[in-house]
Write a protein that holds these residues in place. Structure first.
Motif, PDB file in Angstrom:
ATOM      1  N   THR A  36       0.847  -1.194   0.000  1.00 44.02           N
ATOM      2  CA  THR A  36       0.000   0.000   0.000  1.00 44.02           C
ATOM      3  C   THR A  36       0.881   1.243   0.000  1.00 44.02           C
ATOM      4  O   THR A  36       2.050   1.196   0.381  1.00 44.02           O
ATOM      5  CB  THR A  36      -0.940   0.050   1.224  1.00 44.02           C
ATOM      6  OG1 THR A  36      -0.173   0.247   2.419  1.00 44.02           O
ATOM      7  CG2 THR A  36      -1.756  -1.230   1.347  1.00 44.02           C
ATOM      8  N   GLY A  38       1.034   5.199   1.398  1.00 41.65           N
ATOM      9  CA  GLY A  38       0.437   6.104   2.365  1.00 41.65           C
ATOM     10  C   GLY A  38       0.390   7.551   1.942  1.00 41.65           C
ATOM     11  O   GLY A  38      -0.322   8.359   2.546  1.00 41.65           O
ATOM     12  N   PRO A  42      -6.328   7.825   0.704  1.00 39.86           N
ATOM     13  CA  PRO A  42      -6.807   6.445   0.836  1.00 39.86           C
ATOM     14  C   PRO A  42      -8.106   6.225   0.067  1.00 39.86           C
ATOM     15  O   PRO A  42      -8.912   7.142  -0.107  1.00 39.86           O
ATOM     16  CB  PRO A  42      -7.027   6.290   2.343  1.00 39.86           C
ATOM     17  CG  PRO A  42      -6.194   7.355   2.990  1.00 39.86           C
ATOM     18  CD  PRO A  42      -6.203   8.495   2.024  1.00 39.86           C
ATOM     19  N   THR A  48      -6.825   4.236   6.524  1.00 43.55           N
ATOM     20  CA  THR A  48      -5.609   3.977   5.749  1.00 43.55           C
ATOM     21  C   THR A  48      -5.807   2.802   4.797  1.00 43.55           C
ATOM     22  O   THR A  48      -6.581   1.875   5.063  1.00 43.55           O
ATOM     23  CB  THR A  48      -4.413   3.660   6.668  1.00 43.55           C
ATOM     24  OG1 THR A  48      -4.648   2.429   7.361  1.00 43.55           O
ATOM     25  CG2 THR A  48      -4.157   4.772   7.665  1.00 43.55           C
ATOM     26  N   ASN A  49      -5.069   2.853   3.677  1.00 36.44           N
ATOM     27  CA  ASN A  49      -5.108   1.734   2.742  1.00 36.44           C
ATOM     28  C   ASN A  49      -4.612   0.451   3.395  1.00 36.44           C
ATOM     29  O   ASN A  49      -5.051  -0.652   3.035  1.00 36.44           O
ATOM     30  CB  ASN A  49      -4.265   2.052   1.504  1.00 36.44           C
ATOM     31  CG  ASN A  49      -4.984   2.989   0.548  1.00 36.44           C
ATOM     32  OD1 ASN A  49      -6.205   3.035   0.500  1.00 36.44           O
ATOM     33  ND2 ASN A  49      -4.213   3.754  -0.216  1.00 36.44           N
ATOM     34  N   GLN A  74      -1.502   8.804   4.968  1.00 36.83           N
ATOM     35  CA  GLN A  74      -2.786   9.482   5.074  1.00 36.83           C
ATOM     36  C   GLN A  74      -3.842   8.533   5.636  1.00 36.83           C
ATOM     37  O   GLN A  74      -3.868   7.344   5.325  1.00 36.83           O
ATOM     38  CB  GLN A  74      -3.218  10.003   3.708  1.00 36.83           C
ATOM     39  CG  GLN A  74      -2.319  11.109   3.168  1.00 36.83           C
ATOM     40  CD  GLN A  74      -3.004  11.924   2.101  1.00 36.83           C
ATOM     41  OE1 GLN A  74      -4.143  12.357   2.259  1.00 36.83           O
ATOM     42  NE2 GLN A  74      -2.315  12.153   0.992  1.00 36.83           N
ATOM     43  N   GLY A  75      -4.703   9.082   6.454  1.00 42.76           N
ATOM     44  CA  GLY A  75      -5.750   8.301   7.088  1.00 42.76           C
ATOM     45  C   GLY A  75      -5.468   7.967   8.539  1.00 42.76           C
ATOM     46  O   GLY A  75      -6.364   7.543   9.272  1.00 42.76           O
ATOM     47  N   ASP A 274       0.540  -2.170  -5.422  1.00 41.23           N
ATOM     48  CA  ASP A 274      -0.180  -1.027  -4.869  1.00 41.23           C
ATOM     49  C   ASP A 274      -0.932  -0.210  -5.910  1.00 41.23           C
ATOM     50  O   ASP A 274      -1.358   0.904  -5.642  1.00 41.23           O
ATOM     51  CB  ASP A 274       0.789  -0.113  -4.119  1.00 41.23           C
ATOM     52  CG  ASP A 274       1.985   0.263  -4.979  1.00 41.23           C
ATOM     53  OD1 ASP A 274       1.820   0.497  -6.197  1.00 41.23           O
ATOM     54  OD2 ASP A 274       3.100   0.305  -4.441  1.00 41.23           O
ATOM     55  N   GLY A 279      -2.461   3.200  -4.940  1.00 49.45           N
ATOM     56  CA  GLY A 279      -2.422   3.196  -3.489  1.00 49.45           C
ATOM     57  C   GLY A 279      -2.582   1.825  -2.867  1.00 49.45           C
ATOM     58  O   GLY A 279      -2.049   1.556  -1.798  1.00 49.45           O
TER      59      GLY A 279
END
Length: 309
Positions: A36, A38, A42, A48-49, A74-75, A274, A279
């Motif tokens: 994934t 980041g 996401p 998050t992924n 992110q997330g 990913d 992502g």
């Protein structure tokens, strides 16, 4: 030793490097690794992924484009300190977590141009300093590989492995190999990995040998990868077959075909890249891949088990 298939979050927290490797081997080719990113938004916005991939049955999370000097995922809750990002992802997913680092030779550069998003930052380079930072942050795995157009060679991977093995010892699992040519056209197709490369990675300290999944790189058949997997196993190493060609975003029929070919090679771990969109792999492909190589019982168990177990 408990099979990875039967492990819960509390088991992973207590495992040493050797125990983690043994538990993977004991699962007989039924472990899914999901990559994934980041730095991108996401797929679910504020989740998050990594969490999304884990919820679809991923056993291990691999973070790509993770800069140890300036990490971005992110997330995550805003109050989480950047130095604690890896530990937080492990806490939220209940999974072992690794990152990619990219080793370079000073005399070699890529002849292939690709998207700017892959451009190598200092904190993603395969230096010893970056590897030590990653271990301090809590990673379970370091994957020495190359993103599109970066210019990573197998020699650079081998040289870096020797250094990591000497300096990091039993602190982290080392995975080595390329998912595609990574910008080195002389190492494209069947030259991405050869028996000679498997020997050199093994002798230099790799615990797991990474190779492209059959059907993902031109010319790499199931039989070719099968022979390399058998050879790696004779050397006492595990293997990871990888989908690093955006086919993690193909239709589910293609994913299931690749999964079965990978299973037939005898590989120990199965990787999905990913770039379903960008992502993480398409969530339905993570699910279908897992069901193909281990059936619904083990797939749904991984999805359903609480991280508090």
């Amino acid at each position: 030793m408990k099979r990875f298939l039967n492990c819960n979050s509390s088991d992973f927290e207590k495992m040493t490097k050797s125990e983690l490797i043994e538990s993977i081997a004991a699962s007989e080719g039924r472990i899914v690794v999901c990559e994934t990113i980041g730095t991108v938004l996401p797929m679910l916005g504020d989740i998050t992924n990594a969490e999304f991939a884990a919820s679809m049955g991923a056993d291990i999370i691999l973070l790509n484009l993770f800069d140890v000097n300036d990490p971005v995922i992110q997330g995550l809750p805003k109050e989480v300190d950047k130095k604690d990002y890896i530990k937080k992802i492990k806490e939220l997913t209940g999974r072992p977590v690794g990152i990619n680092l990219e080793p370079l030779e000073s005399s070699v550069s890529s002849s292939v141009k690709t998207d700017e998003c892959w451009s190598l930052s200092a904190g993603r380079a395969g230096t010893l300093e970056n590897a030590k930072k990653a271990v301090e942050m809590g990673v379970d795995f370091i994957v020495l590989t190359g993103n599109p157009g970066i210019g990573v060679t197998n020699k650079a991977i081998t040289d870096t492995l020797k250094l990591y093995k000497k300096e990091l010892g039993d602190k982290v699992v080392l995975i080595a190999g390329k998912m595609h040519a990574a910008g080195i056209l002389s190492e494209a197709g069947e030259n991405i990995i050869t028996e000679k490369d498997v020997n050199e990675f093994s002798e230099s300290g790799a615990d797991i040998i990474l190779m492209p999944a059959p059907g993902t790189v031109p010319g790499l058949t199931m039989e070719y990868i099968r022979n390399l997997v058998v050879h790696a196993h004779k050397l006492g190493k595990l293997t990871l077959t990888s989908i690093g060609t955006s086919q993690e975003g193909a239709d589910t029929s293609t994913i299931k075909n690749i999964a079965l070919m990978c299973k037939m090679t005898g590989t120990d771990l199965h990787h999905l890249g990913d770039s379903g969109y960008f992502g993480m792999a398409l969530p339905e492909n993570i699910l279908e891949y897992g069901k193909t190589i281990r059936g619904v019982r083990h797939t749904y168990r991984r999805m359903a088990a609480s991280i508090k177990r």
